[in-house]
Write a protein that holds these residues in place. Structure first.
Motif, PDB file in Angstrom:
ATOM      1  N   TYR A 150       7.370   6.683   3.680  1.00  0.00           N
ATOM      2  CA  TYR A 150       7.667   6.409   2.281  1.00  0.00           C
ATOM      3  C   TYR A 150       9.047   6.956   1.915  1.00  0.00           C
ATOM      4  O   TYR A 150       9.888   6.261   1.341  1.00  0.00           O
ATOM      5  CB  TYR A 150       6.591   7.028   1.372  1.00  0.00           C
ATOM      6  N   GLY A 151       9.303   8.208   2.296  1.00  0.00           N
ATOM      7  CA  GLY A 151      10.588   8.844   1.992  1.00  0.00           C
ATOM      8  C   GLY A 151      11.748   8.132   2.671  1.00  0.00           C
ATOM      9  O   GLY A 151      12.825   7.957   2.078  1.00  0.00           O
ATOM     10  N   ALA A 152      11.544   7.702   3.917  1.00  0.00           N
ATOM     11  CA  ALA A 152      12.613   7.013   4.649  1.00  0.00           C
ATOM     12  C   ALA A 152      13.030   5.748   3.901  1.00  0.00           C
ATOM     13  O   ALA A 152      14.224   5.454   3.746  1.00  0.00           O
ATOM     14  CB  ALA A 152      12.138   6.684   6.061  1.00  0.00           C
ATOM     15  N   GLY A 153      12.029   5.010   3.404  1.00  0.00           N
ATOM     16  CA  GLY A 153      12.320   3.795   2.647  1.00  0.00           C
ATOM     17  C   GLY A 153      13.112   4.103   1.386  1.00  0.00           C
ATOM     18  O   GLY A 153      14.100   3.442   1.063  1.00  0.00           O
ATOM     19  N   ARG A 154      12.697   5.160   0.670  1.00  0.00           N
ATOM     20  CA  ARG A 154      13.382   5.489  -0.576  1.00  0.00           C
ATOM     21  C   ARG A 154      14.807   5.983  -0.299  1.00  0.00           C
ATOM     22  O   ARG A 154      15.715   5.757  -1.074  1.00  0.00           O
ATOM     23  CB  ARG A 154      12.630   6.579  -1.355  1.00  0.00           C
ATOM     24  N   MET A 155      14.996   6.624   0.848  1.00  0.00           N
ATOM     25  CA  MET A 155      16.340   7.075   1.226  1.00  0.00           C
ATOM     26  C   MET A 155      17.258   5.863   1.370  1.00  0.00           C
ATOM     27  O   MET A 155      18.389   5.851   0.879  1.00  0.00           O
ATOM     28  CB  MET A 155      16.239   7.853   2.538  1.00  0.00           C
ATOM     29  N   SER A 190       0.835  -1.195   0.000  1.00  0.00           N
ATOM     30  CA  SER A 190       0.000   0.000   0.000  1.00  0.00           C
ATOM     31  C   SER A 190       0.877   1.256   0.000  1.00  0.00           C
ATOM     32  O   SER A 190       0.641   2.212  -0.746  1.00  0.00           O
ATOM     33  CB  SER A 190      -0.913  -0.034   1.226  1.00  0.00           C
ATOM     34  N   LEU A 191       1.933   1.226   0.828  1.00  0.00           N
ATOM     35  CA  LEU A 191       2.821   2.391   0.948  1.00  0.00           C
ATOM     36  C   LEU A 191       3.526   2.696  -0.376  1.00  0.00           C
ATOM     37  O   LEU A 191       3.557   3.835  -0.842  1.00  0.00           O
ATOM     38  CB  LEU A 191       3.857   2.137   2.047  1.00  0.00           C
ATOM     39  N   VAL A 192       4.041   1.664  -0.991  1.00  0.00           N
ATOM     40  CA  VAL A 192       4.851   1.886  -2.182  1.00  0.00           C
ATOM     41  C   VAL A 192       3.979   2.178  -3.412  1.00  0.00           C
ATOM     42  O   VAL A 192       4.381   2.884  -4.328  1.00  0.00           O
ATOM     43  CB  VAL A 192       5.829   0.709  -2.401  1.00  0.00           C
ATOM     44  N   ASN A 193       2.746   1.661  -3.399  1.00  0.00           N
ATOM     45  CA  ASN A 193       1.859   1.924  -4.535  1.00  0.00           C
ATOM     46  C   ASN A 193       1.334   3.354  -4.550  1.00  0.00           C
ATOM     47  O   ASN A 193       0.991   3.883  -5.603  1.00  0.00           O
ATOM     48  CB  ASN A 193       0.648   0.979  -4.499  1.00  0.00           C
ATOM     49  N   THR A 194       1.198   3.943  -3.376  1.00  0.00           N
ATOM     50  CA  THR A 194       0.539   5.251  -3.313  1.00  0.00           C
ATOM     51  C   THR A 194       1.451   6.348  -2.768  1.00  0.00           C
ATOM     52  O   THR A 194       1.176   7.534  -2.976  1.00  0.00           O
ATOM     53  CB  THR A 194      -0.684   5.197  -2.376  1.00  0.00           C
TER      54      THR A 194
END
Lengths: 404, 659
Positions: B328-333, B265-269
């Protein structure tokens, strides 16, 4: 009836009234209004009233008006009075009409004429520089037998040709003369301070006779007034009528409306202030229309037209003592330097005398133009049967801050 | 001020009296009665009952030609996105705008028939107005500090509650779906707008899963309100305690399932929820589960393992429902492997124990994020958004501040100099000061008073709140020092402000001394030769290029200058497109004419906007380039240059002399 009339000056209420009278008319107004007039199919001739020179003469204006077949000019605003006079001189082939219109455009000439007619006026003079103003005050002080240390006599300085209080300066001392008077004021008129209660009259004149006379009670000059006047002034109506007739005779006014201001002293003396022949300010025509139930602008047009017959006039005007109720208006100006919003006191709208108001919220971000909304921020209208209450309401709300 | 009980009657009779006078008056004198009508409208608009009353009689107001001859005359010509600004402007403008919306509502509901606008068009218009103005529908605490005067604010709130009450929602769903999809496609760091729309749908609309678009909407709403199958099966009043005890009792398989669904859900949106926070609180010491919740890709997972202690520390620090947008940003970091970059790791460590300057803390507490936090802690908020900026360099927005320069700078440093960016954050946060070198002289923001932003808008990410006031002042000072030069100051300021990534060549179509457009065809040629792969030898752009563009209105009229960054130039299907960052929060902003950038559907990455190459070129007025690459200018055909020039001349170009 006239073939057609030239309304001298741009006034929507006047156009509407003319429309209802069903007389062909053309509006002579500043060229700025050309587009609006075209959009709304208003017959219009653009004219610069402020320039009077060899390229801008009444003959040229008359020429421009020819296609409209007009034979009567009705002045609506101060600066159109002499133009209307000039046009009517041409239309009626009577040069004196033009000269007479100058009586209204030069306050010194106006006063001299009143003085010659035996009306009571203050001491006055034409001045061309500050030194002459000082001399004038000296002479006044002398006449008042001023002793060392006593206050100076008050002197009013007025432009010859401005409407109402425009350009008016009250000089209470020599210092005032030095502080307030500037080179651009000259030439102008100075006059002694007239004591007493100020009020105005609106006389509708046809064939040299006053057909209807209203007396307007001033609560505060420039802010509030009501129509008709309260009983105190009303009691003086015969006396007022008498001086009004003398004024009409002296000025040789045959047709139209005059709007003089008078001062009534405690011992019942009436002094002449000044006189205009145009639509008065302060919503006075609206108030007359409401209180006496006739259209004051139509009345002005009818009276300006020598062709109007007696019967029409007789049917048009009511008896001066028959009015519905008192109608008053208060013009609201923002008081503070910086205003953010409109705040109408609740008790105002609850008051049984409150009729309506046109107070609009201030617009920090203005969108589009708002032509014709006037220059004060709005007006509050009252109506009711008790003149004392009317006066106290106008006085009370004159002190209120509507814009905070 | 409320309307006294007895007063409305007088005001209402004033309104009717002046309306009938207005109706009877000949066209030329209608204006005369407007003050009386509008004064009454103003008084009525001050309460909800008053506006309700105005709605009841809107037919009469409409028949009285109230809207004639003004900007509101033709309902077909009104623009939904302008409604908000007009409503906020106050005074009579607000009153007319309110009446205009009531007219639309009456047209939408068939109470007024207007030849120019059908009822479904009116409904669409209002749906869009609603979708654009959810702030007014759901004000949060931060609204109290907004700059609208309280009187106008009450009027606007009343208007919207009446719109909600009377507006048929049929059809609004498609509008909202597109709006959410387009916002989430940009993966903004600040998600207030999208969460407000989701809240609206969640509270006000019934969704039918059998209709594909409603199912799509429900999936989006679930991302915020019930991101897993388990949560979706719960009843409405399900709360955090119940969920925590469910997690307490769940076996490993169930937990794994829960984590995976949350992550999807987090990564899709790009939308996090409080449920993510509760789940992470439970599993934060179990890396294989955390990686699922953050939906890390392969490199992110490796990074997590390599820096487990640091990563866990960061995640724990930002666990707060009000900071759920940062997950979401933390994951992408982590996926950018930035912890393996020593300067970043060291700086983040410093952030953990950084003593914030009191003035900086005060600013941070003005943010929307702080308003939503139970016990706001400035440092935690700063860390959370630092992770976001590092993870989503293209998700930054300038808010309502005229600080596009600063925003694109932060974005560029996040992409290419994250260590340098963190250094600036640390300095600004602890000293409330920032210094930069300009032509051998040191400029300190502390010494400067003026920036471009007058009333700073704090609806921003925390990094922007900390940095932008300083960057803005420094930028302004640099530009001031160039103001008397013969060329556009950006020629010198951009490289000094952003860093050595900026090519030294600079060309502007706008001559600052004569205010004319000069040598435009050559300007276009240089742009093609250096940026278009067909002419520059198929070379990629190495670093983002800060460029200046003319912003025009929807009708193509010049509105002013704006700063964006070209990120890349690439082919999408048969079309060469420019992909760029527009830091103004809305990559879809129309640039006038047919020039409307897209944010999805043409190969855009999250946060990118794009336009066909020639269209982008037609709005450009200045850019940097490598002189050595501007070689074969004649290779660009006359036709190509003419195509661009014609669009330019017919839009912003009309405001200038061309030499």
């Amino acid at each position: 009836m006239a073939n057609g009339i030239a309304l001298m000056g741009w006034s929507l209420p006047a156009m509407e009234s003319a429309e209802k009278l069903d007389i062909p008319y053309v509006v002579v107004g500043y060229p700025d209004f050309q587009n609006y007039a075209e959009e709304h199919n208003i017959p219009f001739v653009g004219w610069e009233f402020k320039d009077w020179n060899e390229n801008n003469t009444s003959l040229q204006l008359a020429e421009k008006l020819k296609p409209y077949d007009v034979d009567l000019a009705v002045p609506l605003f101060e600066e159109t009075v002499d133009w209307a006079g000039a046009l009517n001189s041409i239309f009626r082939d009577d040069p004196r009409l033009f000269n007479r219109s100058f009586l209204f455009r030069n306050k010194a000439m106006m006063k001299r004429k009143a003085l010659l007619a035996g009306l009571r006026v203050g001491l006055f003079d034409e001045v061309y520089n500050t030194n002459q103003v000082h001399k004038f005050m000296d002479r006044l002080n002398q006449a008042n037998l001023q002793l060392e240390g006593e206050e100076d006599a008050w002197v009013h300085l007025k432009p010859f040709d401005a409407a109402g209080t425009v350009g008016h300066k009250l000089l209470r001392s020599r210092k005032d003369i030095d502080d307030k008077v500037i080179e651009k004021d000259f030439p102008c008129m100075v006059e002694s301070h007239l004591p007493g209660k100020e009020f105005s009259c609106e006389a509708f004149i046809h064939d040299g006779k006053i057909r209807f006379m209203n007396i307007t009670e001033y609560v505060k000059l420039g802010y509030s007034n009501y129509v008709p006047c309260g009983p105190e002034l009303e009691e003086k109506r015969p006396k007022i009528r008498e001086v009004m007739e003398r004024l009409v005779d002296a000025f040789g006014i045959e047709y139209g409306v005059i709007h003089p201001e008078w001062f009534l002293t405690e011992n019942d003396d009436l002094s002449f202030g000044e006189v205009a022949t145009r639509i008065p300010g302060g919503h006075i025509f609206e108030l007359i229309s409401k209180s006496y139930d006739f259209d004051a602008v139509q009345a002005m047009i009818l009276c300006s037209d020598p062709e109007t017959d007696e019967k029409t006039l007789e049917e048009f005007f009511p008896d001066e003592s028959e009015f519905t109720q008192y109608h008053g208006s208060l013009m609201v100006y923002p008081k503070r330097g910086h205003i953010t919003r409109l705040e109408v006191p609740e008790e105002l709208e609850e008051d049984s005398y409150f009729e309506e108001h046109t107070l609009l919220p201030p617009a920090p971000h203005k969108v589009g133009d708002r032509e014709g909304y006037g220059n004060h921020y709005g007006t509050i209208f009252f109506k009711g049967k008790d003149p004392e209450r009317m006066k106290s309401l106008l006085t009370h709300y004159q002190g209120a801050d509507f814009y905070v | 001020m409320s309307i006294p009980q007895t007063a409305p009657e007088k005001i209402i009779s004033q309104l009717h009296r002046s309306l009938s006078a207005l109706q009877q008056a000949p066209g030329f004198s209608k204006n005369m009665y407007m003050p009386s009508v509008m004064a009454a409208v103003h008084r009525l608009a001050e309460t909800e009952q008053g506006i309700e009353y105005l709605y009841e009689i809107i037919g009469e107001l409409y028949d009285a030609d109230l809207f004639t001859e003004g900007p509101w005359e033709d309902p077909q010509a009104l623009v939904p996105s302008l409604v908000s600004g007009t409503l906020k402007s106050g005074g009579e403008t607000t009153n007319m705008e309110i009446l205009s919306e009531l007219r639309m509502l009456a047209i939408a509901n068939g109470l007024i028939k207007d030849g120019r606008c059908s009822s479904s068009e009116a409904r669409d218009f209002l749906h869009e107005v609603l979708a654009n103005n959810l702030d007014f529908v759901f004000p949060d605490r931060s609204e109290e500090s907004r700059s609208i005067d309280p009187e106008t604010w009450v009027k606007i709130r009343s208007l919207f509650s009446i719109l909600l009450e009377h507006l048929p929602f049929k059809g609004i769903k498609a509008n909202l779906l597109e709006e959410i999809q387009m916002i989430t496609a940009q993966r903004p760091i600040i998600t207030n707008r999208v969460t407000k729309i989701l809240e609206f749908i969640h509270n006000e609309l019934e969704l039918d899963r059998a209709v594909p678009e409603e199912q799509a909407l429900e999936n989006l709403v679930n991302a915020r309100y019930a991101p897993t199958d388990y949560l979706q099966s719960r009843e409405g009043s399900y709360n955090e305690e119940k969920y925590r005890s469910f997690l307490e009792e769940a076996d490993d398989d169930t937990l794994m399932e829960e984590c995976q669904q949350m992550g999807q859900s987090l990564v899709n949106t790009g939308i996090g929820s409080k449920w993510h926070v509760y789940l992470l609180e439970k599993v934060v010491d179990r890396p294989f589960l955390v990686k699922e919740v953050l939906a890390l890709n392969k490199s992110g997972r490796t990074e997590y393992d390599n820096h487990r202690e640091m990563a866990e520390g960061l995640i724990s620090t930002i666990l707060d429902p009000a900071l759920s947008r940062c997950l979401y940003g933390a994951g992408r970091m982590l996926e950018r492997n930035l912890l393996s970059h020593q300067p970043v790791k060291s700086a983040l460590k410093r952030l953990f124990k950084l003593q914030l300057h009191p003035a900086v803390e005060e600013n941070i507490f003005r943010s929307t994020t702080a308003h939503h936090m139970k016990n706001p802690e400035a440092r935690r908020m700063l860390i959370a958004d630092t992770l976001c900026i590092l993870g989503q360099p293209l998700g930054i927005g300038q808010g309502w501040n005229p600080t596009c320069q600063s925003a694109r700078g932060i974005s560029l440093w996040s992409q290419h100099a994250p260590g340098k960016l963190l250094r600036k954050i640390i300095t600004a946060a602890s000293e409330n000061n920032l210094s930069m070198r300009f032509e051998e002289e040191l400029i300190e923001s502390d010494d400067l008073v003026l920036g471009l932003a007058k009333d700073f808008d704090y609806h921003l990410d925390i990094v922007s709140i900390v940095l932008v006031p300083h960057l803005d002042k420094i930028y302004n000072e640099m530009m001031r020092r160039c103001s008397l030069r013969q060329e556009d100051g950006h020629k010198w300021v951009n490289p000094a402000l952003y860093g050595q990534w900026i090519p030294t060549g600079f060309i502007s179509a706008y001559d600052v001394t004569t205010h004319a457009i000069k040598d435009y065809r050559n300007f276009v040629r240089v742009f093609y030769a250096t940026h278009h792969p067909d002419y520059n030898g198929e070379n990629d752009l190495t670093y983002p290029n800060p460029v200046g563009i003319f912003i025009t209105s929807a009708t193509g009229k010049l509105l002013g200058f704006h700063a964006v960054s070209i990120l890349r130039v690439d082919r999408d299907e048969d079309q060469m497109r420019v992909y760029f960052l527009n830091p103004n929060n809305e990559g879809r902003q129309s640039w006038g004419g047919e020039i409307t950038p897209t944010v999805a559907g043409h190969g855009e990455e999250h946060g990118e906007s794009s336009l066909p190459f020639y269209q982008f070129a037609s709005r450009l007025y200045a850019f940097h380039y490598h002189q050595s690459e501007a070689r074969d200018l004649e290779a660009i055909s006359e036709e190509k240059v003419t195509q661009v020039e014609e669009i330019a001349r017919n839009s912003w170009g009309e405001s200038y002399i061309w030499t």
